[in-house]
Design an enzyme around this catalytic site. Structure first.
Site, short mmCIF file in Angstrom:
data_model
loop_
_atom_site.label_atom_id
_atom_site.label_comp_id
_atom_site.label_asym_id
_atom_site.label_seq_id
_atom_site.Cartn_x
_atom_site.Cartn_y
_atom_site.Cartn_z
N GLU A 182 0.84 -1.22 0.00
CA GLU A 182 0.00 0.00 0.00
C GLU A 182 0.87 1.26 0.00
OE1 GLU A 182 -3.82 -1.86 2.42
OE2 GLU A 182 -2.25 -0.84 3.52
N LYS A 205 -12.20 6.68 12.87
CA LYS A 205 -10.75 6.61 12.65
C LYS A 205 -10.09 7.98 12.66
CE LYS A 205 -11.05 2.25 10.29
NZ LYS A 205 -11.22 1.56 9.00
C1 5RP Z 1 -4.64 -2.91 5.34
C2 5RP Z 1 -5.00 -1.52 5.71
C3 5RP Z 1 -6.46 -1.16 5.76
O1 5RP Z 1 -6.69 -0.13 4.87
C4 5RP Z 1 -6.80 -0.75 7.15
O2 5RP Z 1 -6.45 -1.81 8.02
C5 5RP Z 1 -8.28 -0.42 7.27
O3 5RP Z 1 -9.02 -1.58 7.12
P1 5RP Z 1 -10.61 -1.57 7.15
O4 5RP Z 1 -11.07 -0.79 5.97
O5 5RP Z 1 -10.96 -3.04 7.05
O6 5RP Z 1 -11.06 -0.96 8.44
O7 5RP Z 1 -4.18 -0.68 5.96
O8 5RP Z 1 -3.25 -3.09 5.38
#
Ligand code: 5RP
Length: 262
Positions: free
Chosen positions: A111, A129
């Site tokens: 990512e 978040k």
């Molecule tokens: C994966 C990530 C995800 O974007 C992060 O964990 C958020 O996940 P979710 O949308 O399931 O809450 O960084 O490596």
């Protein structure tokens, strides 16, 4: 269409769907990973099918690649396309300067590579978040399996000198075995509670030889699409502020990789 969803899933879904408006035909698009990103991939698949939207997607995980193909998105690799117009991805936390913690799902390395190779990064997230200071979510650090206990000891020693409120680094497990990333690496989850200086911590962690990358994204994201449980969506832009809201503190995006040229 979101009536059956829990408030948190509705928030993720509406943010993800709204972010797809940023994608236009001809673009090269980084496709993030996680449950919020899955809503985004599904919506882009709908647009391919219903509107003939024609773009190339670069997935950040094997799981996202599989879903993207299933919904009819043309998939490529970063090596093939080399640079991207936009990346859309979820996050575990974001602060007022749009610094992020990512990697809860174990895909932060790909990512970060993909987001850094993009003209812009749009984060999609539910409102929970949004934090004043990063660190309540454990910070993921991807490490090489070789000598991992030594790497953990070095990470914990480093944390003693950093502006954080904890120094426990826990090996991420899946059942009885260590969790393994798409690159075959392990993860440490750092319980820091509050990170006073995310930029410094990110740079210092990456100095430790066994550390591959950490889940702090500093100065990479320029837009956050925030979803709420009632279905409301807010688009926040770092340089322009948010309609009806004060601009977040922190000024313009300053990518951490710019530091190497100073
Ligand atoms: C994966 C990530 C995800 O974007 C992060 O964990 C958020 O996940 P979710 O949308 O399931 O809450 O960084 O490596």
């Amino acid at each position: 269409m979101t009536d059956d969803l829990s408030p948190i899933e509705r928030a993720k879904c509406v943010a993800a769907r709204r972010s797809c408006d940023f994608v236009e035909s001809g673009m090269r698009v980084g496709l993030g990973s996680g449950s919020t990103a899955e809503w985004m991939v599904r919506r882009l698949g709908e647009r391919v099918r219903d509107e003939g939207l024609d773009f190339v997607g670069v997935p950040t995980s094997n799981r996202t690649a599989k879903l993207a193909r299933e919904v009819g998105i043309r998939v490529s690799t970063l090596d093939e396309v080399k640079w991207l117009d936009i990346t859309i991805d979820g996050a575990d936390e974001f602060d007022g300067a749009f610094n992020l913690i990512k990697g809860g799902g174990g895909a932060a390395l790909h990512e970060k590579i993909v987001a850094t190779a993009s003209d812009r990064m749009v984060v999609i997230a539910d409102a929970a978040k949004d934090v004043k200071a990063l660190g309540a979510f454990p910070l993921p650090v991807e490490i090489i399996p070789f000598g991992w206990e030594t790497t953990r000891a070095l990470v914990e020693e480093l944390l003693g000198d950093m502006d954080v409120l904890g120094r426990e680094a826990e090996l991420r497990m899946r059942g009885e075995e260590p969790f393994v990333s798409d690159e075959g690496n392990y993860f440490l989850d750092l319980r820091l509670h509050r990170i006073g200086n995310p930029r410094q911590l990110s740079l210092m962690l990456n100095q430790i030889p066994g550390v591959v990358e950490n889940g702090l994204f500093i100065g990479i994201c320029d837009t956050v699409v925030v979803g709420f449980g009632n279905g409301k969506v807010e688009v926040r832009k770092l340089d322009a502020g948010t309609a009806g809201e004060a601009a977040p503190e922190g000024g313009a995006v300053r990518n951490i990789f710019a530091d190497s040229g100073e």
